[in-house]
Design an enzyme around this catalytic site. Structure first.
Site, short mmCIF file in Angstrom:
data_model
loop_
_atom_site.label_atom_id
_atom_site.label_comp_id
_atom_site.label_asym_id
_atom_site.label_seq_id
_atom_site.Cartn_x
_atom_site.Cartn_y
_atom_site.Cartn_z
N CYS A 140 0.82 -1.22 0.00
CA CYS A 140 0.00 0.00 0.00
C CYS A 140 0.84 1.27 0.00
O CYS A 140 0.35 2.34 -0.34
CB CYS A 140 -0.93 0.00 1.21
N HIS A 145 -3.80 6.95 2.02
CA HIS A 145 -4.10 5.61 1.50
C HIS A 145 -5.51 5.24 1.97
O HIS A 145 -5.87 5.50 3.12
CB HIS A 145 -3.06 4.62 2.03
N ASN A 194 -10.13 -0.50 -1.28
CA ASN A 194 -8.68 -0.40 -1.14
C ASN A 194 -8.02 -0.98 -2.40
O ASN A 194 -8.03 -2.19 -2.60
CB ASN A 194 -8.25 -1.17 0.12
O1 UT7 Z 1 -4.19 -1.52 3.16
C1 UT7 Z 1 -3.41 -2.50 3.76
C2 UT7 Z 1 -3.41 -2.37 5.22
N1 UT7 Z 1 -4.64 -2.88 5.74
C3 UT7 Z 1 -5.37 -2.19 6.59
O2 UT7 Z 1 -5.01 -1.09 6.92
C4 UT7 Z 1 -6.58 -2.87 7.13
C5 UT7 Z 1 -6.65 -2.69 8.62
N2 UT7 Z 1 -7.75 -3.40 9.23
C6 UT7 Z 1 -9.05 -3.08 9.05
O3 UT7 Z 1 -9.37 -2.21 8.29
C7 UT7 Z 1 -10.07 -3.76 9.92
O4 UT7 Z 1 -9.41 -4.52 10.91
C8 UT7 Z 1 -11.05 -4.71 9.15
C9 UT7 Z 1 -11.98 -3.88 8.29
C10 UT7 Z 1 -10.26 -5.65 8.28
C11 UT7 Z 1 -11.89 -5.49 10.12
O5 UT7 Z 1 -12.58 -4.61 11.01
P1 UT7 Z 1 -12.52 -4.80 12.58
O6 UT7 Z 1 -13.34 -3.75 13.16
O7 UT7 Z 1 -11.09 -4.85 12.99
O8 UT7 Z 1 -13.24 -6.18 12.76
P2 UT7 Z 1 -12.70 -7.51 13.46
O9 UT7 Z 1 -11.79 -8.24 12.54
O10 UT7 Z 1 -12.23 -7.20 14.83
O11 UT7 Z 1 -14.06 -8.30 13.60
C12 UT7 Z 1 -15.13 -7.85 14.44
C13 UT7 Z 1 -16.29 -8.78 14.29
C14 UT7 Z 1 -15.90 -10.25 14.43
O12 UT7 Z 1 -16.99 -10.94 15.05
P3 UT7 Z 1 -16.97 -11.29 16.61
O13 UT7 Z 1 -15.76 -12.15 16.80
O14 UT7 Z 1 -16.87 -9.97 17.31
O15 UT7 Z 1 -18.28 -11.99 16.80
C15 UT7 Z 1 -15.75 -10.72 13.01
O16 UT7 Z 1 -15.94 -12.11 12.87
O17 UT7 Z 1 -16.85 -8.66 12.96
C16 UT7 Z 1 -16.85 -9.95 12.32
N3 UT7 Z 1 -16.58 -9.74 10.91
C17 UT7 Z 1 -17.54 -9.49 10.01
N4 UT7 Z 1 -18.86 -9.35 10.13
C18 UT7 Z 1 -19.58 -9.06 9.01
C19 UT7 Z 1 -15.38 -9.76 10.26
N5 UT7 Z 1 -15.55 -9.51 8.94
C20 UT7 Z 1 -16.88 -9.34 8.77
C21 UT7 Z 1 -17.66 -9.05 7.64
N6 UT7 Z 1 -18.99 -8.91 7.82
N7 UT7 Z 1 -17.13 -8.87 6.41
#
Ligand code: UT7
Length: 331
Positions: free
Chosen positions: A118, A258, A288
């Protein structure tokens, strides 16, 4: 009489996004997710996907560069060097940049790829700037592009909702009035690779039937961990860039971040004291696009930029790699 310092000014911008859209409603039918979750956790509503057999990243970069040449009124054979930042090259080798030059008729350019995920565009921009500042090259094209749909598992809801395809490019030319890239801070930390990588397909683990069955040729991301590093990394490096140039948020006209997650963008803007109106955001439309995000923002906002505007370009991504670049707009 002292010779004026040569800076690398951005003199034209080009961009390309594929026509096909992948909306949150489409994704709801593919994986267990919903529009509300995607929008509130990432800011994304839809992404563009490059469809068509045999089409790769070079097929998005080539039109972006041709557009830039047309705007500047130059022929591609006037380009001295062309750099493509990408993690989704058409092939492992030769470089996508070589293929782009062939497609557009840039017969006099030497060309190569940069792999910094990125942050790739900022890495390539810093290299292109050094080539111009050296006085040896007059026209350097810096591109950022990724066909992320080629390495995404559309059964993995943790990654497939985030990424899209797109390409952007800028032309760098020498300037003696102080316009262009003024400063850049770039960082990398390979220990972050554990959180964001592709498991197979490289020399360490070449492709086999087993790696394909285990889905190891797709993006693997521990989102939460990357998120924490990204918020801190992007905001810290942007603040450091301003501080070492004796600037504050009041001196900055635009933040060009980004586009990984709206929450990371907001945190960076807040840290350097910029209101939302001064932040370029198009993540809702394109998701992204990895190395494509920053030049695609410049492409979209180019008609709103004024000569003398100060821009901070900032990125964080796989590697880890991160950085921030200060630009004084030339036109
Ligand atoms: O560009 C390259 C660098 N990358 C980044 O900068 C990305 C950085 N990370 C992020 O943007 C975020 O971490 C994500 C968007 C990838 C994920 O968001 P989050 O708020 O960190 O969610 P999480 O992974 O902590 O998941 C929270 C909850 C989980 O459920 P429980 O365990 O709380 O019941 C996940 O299983 O959301 C669930 N979850 C989803 N639910 C609906 C994870 N993905 C999804 C989804 N739809 N697509």
């Amino acid at each position: 009489m002292t010779t004026p310092k040569i800076t690398a000014a951005i003199t034209a911008v080009g961009g390309f996004v594929p026509e096909d859209k992948l909306t949150n409603a489409d994704l709801e039918k593919m994986v267990d997710t919903n529009d509300e979750w995607i929008r509130t956790r990432t800011g994304i509503s839809e992404r563009r996907i490059l469809k068509g057999d045999g089409l790769g990243t070079s097929d998005m970069v080539a039109p972006a560069v041709l557009q830039l040449c047309e705007k500047r009124g130059i022929h591609p054979d006037e380009i001295d060097c062309l750099i493509v930042a990408t993690v989704t090259p058409d092939m492992v080798f030769p470089a996508t940049a070589n293929l782009v030059c062939d497609k557009i008729g840039a017969k006099n350019a030497w060309s190569y790829d940069v792999s910094a995920a990125c942050s790739g565009f900022l890495y390539a921009l810093t290299q292109g700037t050094a080539l111009i500042e050296s006085g040896r090259y007059k026209k350097v094209v810096v591109c950022g592009a990724d066909k992320m749909s080629a390495i995404i598992d559309y059964e993995d809801r943790a990654t497939c909702i985030i990424f899209g395809d797109g390409a952007g490019a800028v032309l760098l030319e020498p300037n003696e009035e102080g316009y262009g890239v003024l400063d850049s801070i770039l960082r990398s930390d390979g220990s972050g690779s554990q959180y964001l990588h592709m498991k197979a397909g490289g020399s360490k683990k070449p492709a086999t039937i087993e790696t394909i069955k285990a889905k190891e040729h797709f993006v693997f991301q521990e989102g939460k961990a990357v998120f924490k590093f990204a918020v801190k990394g992007m905001a810290d490096v942007s603040a450091e860039l301003l501080e070492r140039n004796n600037l504050t948020g009041d001196d900055i006209d635009w933040l060009v971040p980004h586009q990984a997650n709206l929450r990371i963008i907001d945190a960076t803007a807040e840290r350097i004291g910029l209101p939302k109106e001064k932040v370029m955001v198009n993540i809702h439309k394109y998701g992204n696009t990895t190395a494509g995000t920053i030049p695609l923002c410049l492409w979209e906002w180019k008609n709103k930029l004024n000569k003398g505007d100060h821009l901070v370009l900032a990125a964080f991504g796989g590697g880890f790699t991160w950085g921030a670049t200060l630009v004084k707009w030339q036109y």
